[in-house]
Motif scaffolding. Sequence first.
Motif, PDB file in Angstrom:
ATOM      1  N   THR A  82       1.816 -10.142   1.711  1.00  0.00           N
ATOM      2  CA  THR A  82       1.786 -11.810   1.219  1.00  0.00           C
ATOM      3  C   THR A  82       1.212 -12.714   0.870  1.00  0.00           C
ATOM      4  N   CYS A  83       1.565 -13.288  -0.428  1.00  0.00           N
ATOM      5  CA  CYS A  83       0.777 -14.725  -1.126  1.00  0.00           C
ATOM      6  C   CYS A  83       1.307 -16.289  -1.359  1.00  0.00           C
ATOM      7  N   HIS A  84       0.690 -16.859  -0.724  1.00  0.00           N
ATOM      8  CA  HIS A  84       1.396 -18.183  -1.304  1.00  0.00           C
ATOM      9  C   HIS A  84       0.022 -19.302  -1.802  1.00  0.00           C
ATOM     10  N   TRP A  85      -0.154 -18.788  -2.583  1.00  0.00           N
ATOM     11  CA  TRP A  85      -1.029 -19.233  -3.551  1.00  0.00           C
ATOM     12  C   TRP A  85      -1.410 -19.249  -5.317  1.00  0.00           C
ATOM     13  N   GLY A  86       0.163 -18.963  -5.379  1.00  0.00           N
ATOM     14  CA  GLY A  86       1.115 -19.205  -6.243  1.00  0.00           C
ATOM     15  C   GLY A  86       1.478 -17.732  -7.548  1.00  0.00           C
ATOM     16  N   VAL A  87       1.882 -17.176  -6.549  1.00  0.00           N
ATOM     17  CA  VAL A  87       2.111 -15.616  -7.163  1.00  0.00           C
ATOM     18  C   VAL A  87       3.604 -15.252  -6.127  1.00  0.00           C
ATOM     19  N   ASP A  88       4.383 -14.820  -6.232  1.00  0.00           N
ATOM     20  CA  ASP A  88       5.848 -14.920  -5.127  1.00  0.00           C
ATOM     21  C   ASP A  88       6.139 -13.370  -5.038  1.00  0.00           C
ATOM     22  N   ILE A  89       5.251 -13.056  -3.762  1.00  0.00           N
ATOM     23  CA  ILE A  89       4.956 -11.351  -3.584  1.00  0.00           C
ATOM     24  C   ILE A  89       6.533 -12.231  -1.716  1.00  0.00           C
ATOM     25  N   PRO A  90       6.888 -10.535  -2.153  1.00  0.00           N
ATOM     26  CA  PRO A  90       7.956 -10.803  -1.096  1.00  0.00           C
ATOM     27  C   PRO A  90       7.706 -10.747   0.680  1.00  0.00           C
ATOM     28  N   ASP A  91       8.645 -10.808   1.136  1.00  0.00           N
ATOM     29  CA  ASP A  91       8.366 -11.118   2.666  1.00  0.00           C
ATOM     30  C   ASP A  91       7.623  -9.752   3.140  1.00  0.00           C
ATOM     31  N   LYS A  92       6.691  -9.455   3.612  1.00  0.00           N
ATOM     32  CA  LYS A  92       5.998  -8.231   3.859  1.00  0.00           C
ATOM     33  C   LYS A  92       7.129  -6.798   3.852  1.00  0.00           C
ATOM     34  N   ASN A  93       8.431  -7.651   4.437  1.00  0.00           N
ATOM     35  CA  ASN A  93       9.114  -6.401   5.011  1.00  0.00           C
ATOM     36  C   ASN A  93       9.330  -5.833   3.876  1.00  0.00           C
ATOM     37  N   ASP A  94       9.815  -6.843   2.551  1.00  0.00           N
ATOM     38  CA  ASP A  94       9.908  -6.226   1.511  1.00  0.00           C
ATOM     39  C   ASP A  94       9.186  -5.452   0.578  1.00  0.00           C
ATOM     40  N   LEU A  95       7.749  -5.659   0.776  1.00  0.00           N
ATOM     41  CA  LEU A  95       6.693  -4.665   0.392  1.00  0.00           C
ATOM     42  C   LEU A  95       6.916  -3.208   1.567  1.00  0.00           C
ATOM     43  N   ILE A  96       6.878  -2.592  -0.528  1.00  0.00           N
ATOM     44  CA  ILE A  96       7.373  -1.238   0.482  1.00  0.00           C
ATOM     45  C   ILE A  96       6.286  -0.352   0.708  1.00  0.00           C
ATOM     46  N   CYS A  97       4.543  -0.346   0.495  1.00  0.00           N
ATOM     47  CA  CYS A  97       3.265  -0.053   0.965  1.00  0.00           C
ATOM     48  C   CYS A  97       3.866  -0.641   2.504  1.00  0.00           C
ATOM     49  N   SER A  98       3.715  -1.915   2.484  1.00  0.00           N
ATOM     50  CA  SER A  98       3.641  -2.318   4.661  1.00  0.00           C
ATOM     51  C   SER A  98       4.602  -2.031   4.966  1.00  0.00           C
ATOM     52  N   THR A  99       5.254  -1.807   4.658  1.00  0.00           N
ATOM     53  CA  THR A  99       6.352  -0.308   6.044  1.00  0.00           C
ATOM     54  C   THR A  99       7.351   1.050   6.131  1.00  0.00           C
ATOM     55  N   LYS A 100       6.052   2.279   4.616  1.00  0.00           N
ATOM     56  CA  LYS A 100       6.666   3.077   4.332  1.00  0.00           C
ATOM     57  C   LYS A 100       4.994   3.773   4.290  1.00  0.00           C
ATOM     58  N   SER A 101       5.206   4.549   5.242  1.00  0.00           N
ATOM     59  CA  SER A 101       3.628   5.520   4.375  1.00  0.00           C
ATOM     60  C   SER A 101       3.791   6.304   3.522  1.00  0.00           C
ATOM     61  N   LEU A 102       3.161   7.214   3.116  1.00  0.00           N
ATOM     62  CA  LEU A 102       2.327   7.590   1.139  1.00  0.00           C
ATOM     63  C   LEU A 102       3.511   8.486   1.019  1.00  0.00           C
ATOM     64  N   LYS A 103       3.617   9.195   2.215  1.00  0.00           N
ATOM     65  CA  LYS A 103       4.854  10.768   2.188  1.00  0.00           C
ATOM     66  C   LYS A 103       6.412   9.739   2.349  1.00  0.00           C
ATOM     67  N   GLU A 104       6.157   8.924   3.073  1.00  0.00           N
ATOM     68  CA  GLU A 104       7.674   8.394   3.031  1.00  0.00           C
ATOM     69  C   GLU A 104       7.527   7.957   1.455  1.00  0.00           C
ATOM     70  N   ILE A 105       7.087   7.243   1.082  1.00  0.00           N
ATOM     71  CA  ILE A 105       7.038   6.176  -0.613  1.00  0.00           C
ATOM     72  C   ILE A 105       7.293   7.020  -1.665  1.00  0.00           C
ATOM     73  N   GLU A 106       6.909   8.723  -1.274  1.00  0.00           N
ATOM     74  CA  GLU A 106       6.809   9.678  -1.970  1.00  0.00           C
ATOM     75  C   GLU A 106       8.707  10.299  -2.502  1.00  0.00           C
ATOM     76  N   VAL A 107       8.623  10.158  -1.200  1.00  0.00           N
ATOM     77  CA  VAL A 107      10.017  10.238  -0.375  1.00  0.00           C
ATOM     78  C   VAL A 107      11.025   9.621  -0.913  1.00  0.00           C
ATOM     79  N   LEU A 108      10.844   8.309  -1.615  1.00  0.00           N
ATOM     80  CA  LEU A 108      11.411   7.064  -1.269  1.00  0.00           C
ATOM     81  C   LEU A 108      11.660   7.118  -3.046  1.00  0.00           C
ATOM     82  N   VAL A 109      10.811   7.548  -3.701  1.00  0.00           N
ATOM     83  CA  VAL A 109      10.370   7.388  -5.028  1.00  0.00           C
ATOM     84  C   VAL A 109      10.897   8.578  -5.582  1.00  0.00           C
TER      85      VAL A 109
END
Length: 460
Positions: free
Chosen positions: A395-422
């Motif tokens: 996440t970022c707390h310095w002027g960019v509204d990046i979501p909670d880490k749980n909302d970041l797809i690369c933080s919660t899923k592997s590349l293989k999982e992302i490939e399947v998801l998208v």
Amino acid sequence: MLMENCGLFAAYSKDSRYNVTGRIIEGLLALQHRGQEAAGIAVSDGIKIQTYKGKGVVNSVFNKSISQKIKGYFGIGHVRYSTNGFSNFVNAQPLTVRYKNEFFSIAHNGQIENSAELKKIFEEKGSIFMTTSDTELIPHLLVNNFKKAPSKWESKEVGKVIDKSIGPSYSLLLLFENKIIVLRDAFGYRPLFLCETKNGIYVASEDSAFKIFPLRDANIREIKPGEAVEIKDGIIKSYEINPNKNYKFCFFEQVYFARPDSNVFGENVHLMREKLGELCAKENPIDADIVIPVMDSGFSAALGYSKASGIPLEMGLMRNKYVGRTFIDPDIQERKLGVRRKLSPVKEVIENKRLVLVDDSIVRGTTVKYIVKMLRENGAQEVHIRIASPMVVNTCHWGVDIPDKNDLICSTKSLKEIEVLVNADSIKFISLTNLLNSLGSDGRKYCLHCFQNDWGETSF
């Protein structure tokens, strides 16, 4: 897409008979990409300050009658995306307040990380807050330190109080009845530029905003981190508030936020993005028929990918230029619909083709998922996603509204999982190591926190 912060613009005419309102509005139009929730201006004629603001994009907030009604020979403007505070009218900027029978206005790009602590201190002293924006802390801070009329506040002292009390991320425009004060935080998270011409003085979040004005013999420079600039009586004065050299320039300005024709942190944005595309192609090659950019911010990177890979670039996705950037809308369902509004596949280009889809970044994965769906619906044989930046894992707390880490797809899923998801045939990013190697010694000046886990590593 990533949620943005805000854009700042100021104008000062050396001829006090000239009304700068129209110029400020033009400057905000050039910075519209930095925020579409609200827009506002505050101008001074040397005696009084007038403020006008509203929700929406610049063209919906202002019209010709407003530019003729609100008059002054110097003033400030703001386009807003809410990184801190709700998206409503009361949070629109500039924020204009009254103290000791004088008005002063503030426009802010950034985020005050210690805002909750400061607000508690002021509330215990009896202060009342009218907005949910962290920007409102700044007038409380100033009036608690200076007991005289705002027009008598010394610019250097204003800079010192703010530098000492808030942080770490701010670019600020402060409009008084007799002057403008410009401040940039000591880390330099957000870009900020100063332009002086024969007839006027301008300040903007990006130097591309100056291009709408005649710039013959103009002197343009980046305001230094930790610098305060005073514009008064047609004269520019500079003060070094904090000589810190530990810069933390936000790399997402290069990746996504800034206009391609801007020069930020000493680099042209288009050329930097093209370089990132080349890096991605060399690190993540694939056998394909055409390269397709996700318009608009993915175009420069796709051009670089195409040049480095030898795969031809095609416009397989056309952008409706009358639709705003999808990440701007705080409502996620509306943002999903916005993907189809914004991008239209060209079936004749993509049908039966193996595609390299190049974009600048992935945050939630919502946008790219719907793009892949549209491409497959229009006959794409394969879709290989290439991202011209590292994985966003923090996440970022310095002027960019990046979501909670749980909302970041690369933080919660592997590349293989992302490939399947998208539903992609493959997906690859630039590694942080490769990026740092390409930047060389310049890499030390950038903030790369969003690409790093809390222990300083990426999640490859």
